[in-house]
Design an enzyme around this catalytic site. Structure first.
Site, short mmCIF file in Angstrom:
data_model
loop_
_atom_site.label_atom_id
_atom_site.label_comp_id
_atom_site.label_asym_id
_atom_site.label_seq_id
_atom_site.Cartn_x
_atom_site.Cartn_y
_atom_site.Cartn_z
N ASN A 171 12.38 -12.79 -4.11
CA ASN A 171 11.38 -13.76 -4.54
C ASN A 171 10.68 -13.25 -5.80
O ASN A 171 10.91 -12.12 -6.24
CB ASN A 171 10.38 -14.01 -3.40
CG ASN A 171 9.48 -12.82 -3.18
OD1 ASN A 171 9.93 -11.68 -3.17
ND2 ASN A 171 8.20 -13.06 -2.99
N CYS A 180 7.88 -11.93 -6.74
CA CYS A 180 7.17 -10.63 -6.80
C CYS A 180 7.96 -9.49 -6.18
O CYS A 180 7.46 -8.35 -6.12
CB CYS A 180 5.82 -10.77 -6.11
SG CYS A 180 4.67 -11.82 -7.02
N GLU A 236 9.00 -8.73 -3.09
CA GLU A 236 8.78 -8.14 -1.78
C GLU A 236 9.75 -8.65 -0.72
O GLU A 236 9.87 -8.06 0.35
CB GLU A 236 7.34 -8.38 -1.29
CG GLU A 236 6.97 -9.81 -0.96
CD GLU A 236 6.40 -10.58 -2.14
OE1 GLU A 236 5.71 -11.58 -1.93
OE2 GLU A 236 6.66 -10.15 -3.29
#
Length: 478
Positions: A272, A274, A276
């Site tokens: 995704n 960011c 994570e």
């Protein structure tokens, strides 16, 4: 019943992005009503597994968890739960195939997801390199970076959920022939402003870096060699670009796929926006974060971590996130199928820095590292147990039969359970430090947010100490 305590900036953020409005744009709900709407919508998932007798009970449990700001789900859940839109997931990954039809289809899917409030990851590694001859037309391929720019332009004009700018992750394998163009594209600050980018590196590449050897570039269409590059030079170029502009990051593909719980479905190529949550193509994930600053109790010896409350909150949060999968309205049938098949959730934390301050622990100390290990070990273990409990109650995730868990004889409801999200906005709502980050300043400005406004932030603990010593806070804020 817990009273809702919001900071001025939290109220501003809720009014600007989260509270429901009528057709005239007027706000028609309060923050309390927002949390009630979310709790009621997510508790409705209980009807699918029982006769409905426990729906009211879990609505109150979820509401208390939200209104106390002990736990908050990702923004799309708060924005859209109980509304006609109903898209509740924050994280998606979409495939990008090497045909004009496939690229444009993914572009359309991206628009639908971005409009509904989701952030998307893409691997562009299947696209032919710049200059490659196109048999169908006799022309030349323009390469992955050129198509990323098209995706970026489209994102620029579609706000997430109509309320915030879109967010994408672009990944390119380190052995793609266009890798150097990809690594340096964001040195021009006008390029790919709606993308984070990461280089997908392999163990082979990292070994070549260590040994200062050349490595082979691979043509994504034919699989043949497309030349060689000096691995150390490529790695240094990554480091230099990251130092200058913050991009690219590095995605360790072999390490990610070693932990892929469902390798029979596919390999993982992207995350995704960011980073994570590594996801398969067409997967989505629902995130939520526990407010560690609220997991503190006080007795005659002082302040301590409230392990009992933390464990209880984990179990309720896992149930909440599992319910989200049931009541979610997915933007694509492919996403509904993949998400329902693996039931991935990502439970994380916010307020770590504030928790340390209140406990009198320095962020850069060995004690802080030890405390972080203890907390995340407890959260991971309790989330695993909560998922096992749900598996007994509701059944394992549908793709369990061929998963790594089946081989281990472990029944779980969710293929993944934990993740550490940055919590940029929900930490403002909760009035705490974001994610696991330290405080970079006690007072600062957030510029060009909420429609170009400037928000002023002053750390609440700092203000508490000022008042405790009888000082005038206004003199510090000026």
């Amino acid at each position: 019943m817990t009273d809702l305590k919001l900071s001025l900036n939290a109220s501003r953020v809720l009014k600007a992005r989260y509270l429901q409005r009528d057709t005239s744009g007027r706000i028609i709900e309060t923050p309390e009503q927002l949390f009630r709407r979310s709790a009621r919508a997510i508790a409705h998932g209980e009807t699918l597994f029982s006769n409905g007798s426990r729906v009211s009970y879990w609505e109150e449990e979820f509401y208390d968890m939200l209104i106390s700001l002990d736990f908050l789900p990702n923004s799309p859940t708060l924005m859209n739960a109980g509304t006609p839109l109903g898209q509740l997931s924050a994280c998606f990954v979409l495939p990008v195939e090497d045909t004009i039809e496939g690229i444009l289809q993914t572009l359309t899917h991206m628009a639908l997801i971005t409009r509904a409030g989701g952030g998307i990851g893409f691997s562009f590694s299947k696209l032919r390199p710049k200059g490659d001859v196109l048999v169908s037309s006799g022309g030349e391929a323009s390469g992955p970076v050129s198509f990323m720019k098209i995706f970026d332009t489209a994102t620029e004009h579609i706000k997430q959920g109509g309320k915030r700018r879109g967010a994408n992750m672009g990944v390119l394998r380190v052995d793609h022939p266009d890798i150097l163009e990809f690594i340096t594209v964001k040195l021009d600050e006008k390029q790919l402003r709606n993308f984070n980018i990461s280089v997908g590196v392999t163990n082979h590449f990292m070994e070549a870096v260590q040994q200062e050897q050349y490595y082979t570039l691979v043509h994504p269409k034919s699989g043949n060699s497309a030349g060689k590059l000096q691995a150390r030079h490529v790695f240094d170029t990554i480091v230099e670009a990251a130092w200058r502009c913050g991009d690219p990051g590095i995605l360790f593909l072999d390490a990610i796929n070693k932990s892929n719980p469902t390798p029979h479905l596919d390999s993982i190529e992207a995350t995704n926006p960011c980073g994570e949550i590594p996801l398969l193509n067409y997967e989505s994930c629902n995130l939520g974060s526990i407010n560690l600053a609220h997991m503190i109790s006080h007795d005659h010896d002082g302040l301590h971590l409230d392990w009992k409350k933390l464990r209880s909150t984990v179990h309720k949060a896992v149930r909440f996130l599992d319910n989200v999968i049931e009541v979610n309205r997915y933007p694509l049938l492919e996403i509904k199928h993949m998400t329902s098949g693996n039931r991935k959730i990502g439970l994380g934390v916010m307020g770590f820095a504030e928790m340390l301050i209140r406990l009198g622990i320095s962020y850069d100390s060995d004690e802080a590292v030890l405390r972080a290990e203890q907390i995340m070990k407890a959260i991971a273990e309790e989330a695993f147990q909560a998922s096992q409990d749900l598996a007994e109650e509701r059944g394992v995730f549908p793709n369990w039969e061929n998963s790594l868990y089946k081989r281990q004889g472990i029944k779980v409801r969710n293929a993944t359970r934990v993740a550490i999200a940055p919590t940029g906005t929900i930490s403002i709502i909760a009035g705490t430090s974001n994610g696991i980050e330290p405080l970079f300043a006690l007072a600062y400005r957030r510029t060009n947010v909420l429609g170009g406004r400037t928000l002023y932030e002053c750390n609440q603990i700092f203000l508490e100490h000022i008042k405790r010593y009888g000082l005038n806070a206004e003199t510090f804020l000026d």
